[in-house]
Design a protein around this motif. Structure first.
Motif, PDB file in Angstrom:
ATOM      1  N   LEU A 136     -23.873 -14.522 -24.553  1.00 25.74           N
ATOM      2  CA  LEU A 136     -25.011 -13.727 -25.003  1.00 25.74           C
ATOM      3  C   LEU A 136     -25.291 -12.529 -24.101  1.00 25.74           C
ATOM      4  O   LEU A 136     -25.050 -12.579 -22.896  1.00 25.74           O
ATOM      5  N   ASN A 137     -25.838 -11.463 -24.712  1.00 30.21           N
ATOM      6  CA  ASN A 137     -26.392 -10.386 -23.899  1.00 30.21           C
ATOM      7  C   ASN A 137     -27.815 -10.769 -23.495  1.00 30.21           C
ATOM      8  O   ASN A 137     -28.317 -11.832 -23.880  1.00 30.21           O
ATOM      9  N   GLY A 181     -29.963  -6.239 -33.655  1.00 26.10           N
ATOM     10  CA  GLY A 181     -28.596  -6.479 -33.195  1.00 26.10           C
ATOM     11  C   GLY A 181     -27.609  -6.627 -34.334  1.00 26.10           C
ATOM     12  O   GLY A 181     -27.991  -6.954 -35.464  1.00 26.10           O
ATOM     13  N   TYR A 186     -23.005 -10.886 -26.844  1.00 29.43           N
ATOM     14  CA  TYR A 186     -23.374 -10.855 -28.261  1.00 29.43           C
ATOM     15  C   TYR A 186     -24.888 -10.919 -28.461  1.00 29.43           C
ATOM     16  O   TYR A 186     -25.621 -11.432 -27.615  1.00 29.43           O
ATOM     17  N   ASP A 187     -25.314 -10.406 -29.618  1.00 29.51           N
ATOM     18  CA  ASP A 187     -26.727 -10.466 -29.988  1.00 29.51           C
ATOM     19  C   ASP A 187     -27.102 -11.860 -30.471  1.00 29.51           C
ATOM     20  O   ASP A 187     -28.269 -12.241 -30.427  1.00 29.51           O
ATOM     21  N   GLY A 188     -26.113 -12.607 -30.951  1.00 29.09           N
ATOM     22  CA  GLY A 188     -26.393 -13.949 -31.437  1.00 29.09           C
ATOM     23  C   GLY A 188     -25.177 -14.847 -31.362  1.00 29.09           C
ATOM     24  O   GLY A 188     -24.066 -14.409 -31.647  1.00 29.09           O
ATOM     25  N   ARG A 220     -33.944 -18.671 -27.105  1.00 21.94           N
ATOM     26  CA  ARG A 220     -33.639 -17.584 -26.147  1.00 21.94           C
ATOM     27  C   ARG A 220     -33.621 -18.137 -24.732  1.00 21.94           C
ATOM     28  O   ARG A 220     -34.247 -19.155 -24.444  1.00 21.94           O
ATOM     29  N   TYR A 266     -22.310 -10.695 -33.572  1.00 23.58           N
ATOM     30  CA  TYR A 266     -22.510 -12.145 -33.587  1.00 23.58           C
ATOM     31  C   TYR A 266     -21.191 -12.873 -33.368  1.00 23.58           C
ATOM     32  O   TYR A 266     -20.128 -12.370 -33.726  1.00 23.58           O
ATOM     33  N   GLU A 303     -30.701  -9.918 -24.402  1.00 22.62           N
ATOM     34  CA  GLU A 303     -31.683 -10.067 -25.477  1.00 22.62           C
ATOM     35  C   GLU A 303     -31.213 -11.028 -26.561  1.00 22.62           C
ATOM     36  O   GLU A 303     -31.888 -11.210 -27.577  1.00 22.62           O
ATOM     37  N   GLY A 304     -30.066 -11.640 -26.358  1.00 22.68           N
ATOM     38  CA  GLY A 304     -29.434 -12.433 -27.412  1.00 22.68           C
ATOM     39  C   GLY A 304     -30.107 -13.776 -27.685  1.00 22.68           C
ATOM     40  O   GLY A 304     -30.892 -14.284 -26.877  1.00 22.68           O
ATOM     41  N   ARG A 305     -29.768 -14.340 -28.840  1.00 22.35           N
ATOM     42  CA  ARG A 305     -30.346 -15.612 -29.270  1.00 22.35           C
ATOM     43  C   ARG A 305     -29.248 -16.617 -29.617  1.00 22.35           C
ATOM     44  O   ARG A 305     -28.211 -16.244 -30.161  1.00 22.35           O
TER      45      ARG A 305
END
Length: 200
Positions: free
Chosen positions: A147-148, A58, A125-127, A195, A61, A150-152
């Motif tokens: 977050l999306n 990703g 966002y990815d993060g 996550r 952020y 898969e985001g963290r």
């Protein structure tokens, strides 16, 4: 720290710290006034997660409660190919960040002057990054809409946050916790990656 920087990135990081010290006198960006302490407690602390970020998938952020741009600005300088949104409700600090964005020509930075609950991006966002923003529970509850799938959540903490982790809701999964090494900084520093459990 094992972080490799280009000459251009080093120059921009020093320029950012110079602007930070100059604006801090009028805008109260930080209680730290000594430039040498700023180098350690702000700049090096922000750069301590570079090698972690480099290994994550990703490239979008958001730095929530960014204040004077920490860790978002240093990371945006090191990763010109990644996009960083800097979010904070303090207008003075946002004016400083607009100045930094222009002066350092940071095309990969977006500045958002608003409260986290009123910011609803079209794309997740990815993060979600935070540095001393809130407790882990407060952070994930306040920012999960950013977050999306898969985001963290990426929380920078001091001592290992045992108590905060123990009260996290069950659908938040602690992926990893990294111990951070910040030269010249006493005390512990950690980065916790969390996550959201996918709903079947």
């Amino acid at each position: 720290m094992g972080v490799e920087l280009t000459d251009a990135a080093q120059v921009k990081l020093v320029d950012y710290l110079s602007l930070f010290a100059k604006w801090n006198k009028a805008y109260n960006l930080s209680a730290i006034r000594d430039p040498e302490q700023m180098l350690t407690k702000h700049l090096l602390d922000s750069l301590s997660i570079v090698n972690i970020l480099a290994k994550l998938p990703g490239n979008r952020y958001i730095d929530v409660g960014t204040g004077g741009g920490l860790p978002g600005i240093p990371l945006s300088i090191v990763f010109p190919d990644k996009h960083f949104t800097l979010l904070d409700s303090a207008g003075k600090k946002m004016r400083f960040l607009f100045q930094v964005k222009q002066a350092l020509q940071l095309e990969n930075v977006q500045v958002e002057n608003r409260r986290v609950e009123s910011f609803n991006p079209e794309t997740g966002y990815d993060g979600v990054l935070s540095r001393a923003f809130a407790s882990l529970s407060d952070m994930v509850e306040a920012t999960h809409h950013l977050l999306n799938s898969e985001g963290r959540f990426m929380a920078m903490k001091g001592v290992f946050p045992t108590d905060e982790l123990s009260v996290l809701a069950k659908h938040y999964i602690v992926e990893t916790c990294h111990s951070l090494d910040v030269p010249g900084l006493e005390g512990e520093r950690h980065m916790v990656l969390i996550r959201q459990e996918k709903i079947q």
